[in-house]
Write a protein that holds these residues in place. Structure first.
Motif, short mmCIF file in Angstrom:
data_model
loop_
_atom_site.label_atom_id
_atom_site.label_comp_id
_atom_site.label_asym_id
_atom_site.label_seq_id
_atom_site.Cartn_x
_atom_site.Cartn_y
_atom_site.Cartn_z
N THR A 286 2.41 10.53 1.61
CA THR A 286 3.86 10.85 2.13
C THR A 286 4.58 9.85 1.47
O THR A 286 5.81 9.80 1.23
CB THR A 286 3.98 10.18 3.31
OG1 THR A 286 3.90 8.39 3.23
CG2 THR A 286 3.58 11.18 4.63
N ASP A 287 4.53 9.15 0.32
CA ASP A 287 5.22 8.37 -0.63
C ASP A 287 5.15 9.08 -1.98
O ASP A 287 6.12 8.46 -2.60
CB ASP A 287 4.59 6.76 -1.03
CG ASP A 287 4.85 5.49 0.13
OD1 ASP A 287 5.98 5.59 1.58
OD2 ASP A 287 3.60 5.25 0.35
N GLU B 179 0.68 -1.11 0.17
CA GLU B 179 0.29 -0.23 0.27
C GLU B 179 1.33 1.75 -0.16
O GLU B 179 1.73 1.82 0.68
CB GLU B 179 -1.03 -0.22 1.09
CG GLU B 179 -1.79 -1.21 1.29
CD GLU B 179 -2.66 -0.73 2.87
OE1 GLU B 179 -2.68 -0.09 2.72
OE2 GLU B 179 -4.05 -1.47 2.88
N ARG B 180 0.71 1.98 -0.63
CA ARG B 180 0.98 3.59 -1.38
C ARG B 180 -0.04 4.55 0.38
O ARG B 180 -1.11 5.03 -0.21
CB ARG B 180 1.85 3.84 -2.72
CG ARG B 180 2.14 2.46 -3.17
CD ARG B 180 2.93 3.38 -4.63
NE ARG B 180 4.05 3.87 -4.03
CZ ARG B 180 4.22 4.55 -5.08
NH1 ARG B 180 3.99 4.61 -6.11
NH2 ARG B 180 5.19 5.78 -5.16
N THR B 181 1.39 5.90 0.18
CA THR B 181 0.19 6.60 1.05
C THR B 181 0.48 8.03 0.69
O THR B 181 1.67 8.17 0.01
CB THR B 181 0.20 6.95 2.25
OG1 THR B 181 1.40 6.72 3.28
CG2 THR B 181 -0.18 5.46 2.91
#
Length: 373
Positions: free
Chosen positions: A8-9, A4-6
């Motif tokens: 902040t990535d 999973e990416r958010t």
């Protein structure tokens, strides 16, 4: 399964675009959510907070986020009215994060003076410019703290004045000084020579609502490096020191015991004056005086005046233009003459085109709201 990416990535360049769509309170709220988002906010803000004006746009806790993330870029701090008053938390954050702070404007009261003094002393090595608007008896102790600032170049004081105003003379590196008394009906007396005697680097001086005196035994004094002099509603019964490098002169409703005193000063020190504002009552110069002024100020290229008590006719305006021609004024570099009395502006506007060199005067009218004509 893909990780999973958010938000902040995302790279900082993409976060910069996201911040661009948000209002300031939302930007700061997002910046507070994560360390990387805080760094991205600082990148997005760039020099937006180079001058930090503490006001109602944000809550105190949001301002603390701004200061934490943008602190090294903040060079000016303005807490001098028009918004929130002094806040100890904000001051503490500035001393912690704003290592490059050079300029402050502060409203000082009896309630916050101790905190202001502590702030000034903590920032003493970086501060180069201080403006204090002082209420009540706060000026004495606060001005003593200002004396501890080793790199101070610019000082402005607005408020009550006490004997310790002469301590300003200890700031030998000072280049710009403003002293404004806050009351309209009393004009405190300041021995201006004693105060400025050791300010060898002083380039600009502004005084407002001050009675100026000189030492009785003093010979003719010279302010060798002064380039800008502003006198607003001042009283000076004695002649001013010579200012051979003076370039900018601003006179506003001053009072003199000798009505020709200011003209004598201008004639003597006019060699380098290129900009002059004059609005006094009684007027600083009459018809002959204006011609003297033009002759002795060959570099003058901007003159703001009422032309009060001067009868304008073709021969007189032609004399003005001839003096300007002799001074080297050209079509490309004319005298910008700003007249703030409408009836005088109308007369001279009719006469200038009938002179031999009308292109030497760039005539303007300025309505300052005080013109009753």
């Amino acid at each position: 399964m893909e990780d999973e990416r958010t938000i902040t990535d995302l790279p900082v360049e993409v976060l910069d675009l996201i911040f661009a769509y948000l209002y300031l309170p939302n930007k700061v709220g997002l910046a507070a959510a994560h360390e990387k988002l805080g760094k991205a906010f600082a990148f997005h803000s760039r020099n937006q907070f180079k001058k930090l004006t503490y006001d109602y746009r944000l809550r105190t806790e949001s301002w603390l986020v701004v200061i934490r993330e943008c602190g090294p870029k903040i060079e000016e701090f303005d807490c001098c009215g028009g918004g929130l008053c002094w806040n100890d938390s904000i001051a503490q954050a500035i001393t912690e994060y704003c290592c490059n702070l050079e300029s402050v404007k502060i409203l000082v009261t009896t309630r916050n003076r101790e905190s202001v003094n502590d702030f000034l002393l903590k920032m003493k090595n970086s501060l180069m410019s201080v403006k204090l608007k002082q209420h009540e008896s706060s000026s004495v102790i606060t001005l003593n703290s200002v004396m501890e600032l080793p790199n101070l170049k610019k000082l402005a004081i607005n408020g009550d004045l006490h004997e310790n105003v002469y301590n300003i003379g200890k700031l030998s590196g000072l280049e710009r000084l403003t002293i404004e008394y806050k009351y309209y009906y009393t004009y405190p007396t300041i021995n201006i020579i004693t105060l400025c005697d050791s300010l060898c680097n002083l380039r600009a001086l502004k005084l407002k609502r001050i009675t100026l005196t000189l030492p009785e035994e003093a010979p003719t004094r010279i302010w060798y490096n002064l380039e800008s002099l502003k006198l607003f509603q001042c009283v000076f019964p004695t002649e001013l020191p010579d200012c051979p490098k003076l370039k900018y002169l601003d006179l506003y409703y001053n009072k003199c015991t000798d009505k020709d005193q200011i003209l004598k000063f201008i004639v003597k020190n006019g060699k380098n004056i290129d900009t002059m504002y004059e609005k006094c009552s009684p007027t600083t110069f009459d018809a002959d005086g204006l011609l003297q002024l033009l002759r002795n100020c060959p570099k003058l290229r901007f003159l703001f005046t009422r032309l009060e008590d001067i009868k304008l006719y073709l021969g007189y305006v032609s004399s003005m233009v001839e003096i300007l021609r002799e001074n080297g004024v050209t079509r490309e570099d004319p005298l910008q003459l700003v007249v703030c009395r409408r009836i005088k502006w109308k007369w001279i506007r009719r006469l200038i085109p009938r002179t031999s060199y009308p292109e030497l005067i760039d005539l303007r009218y300025f309505n300052d709201g005080a013109d009753g004509s």
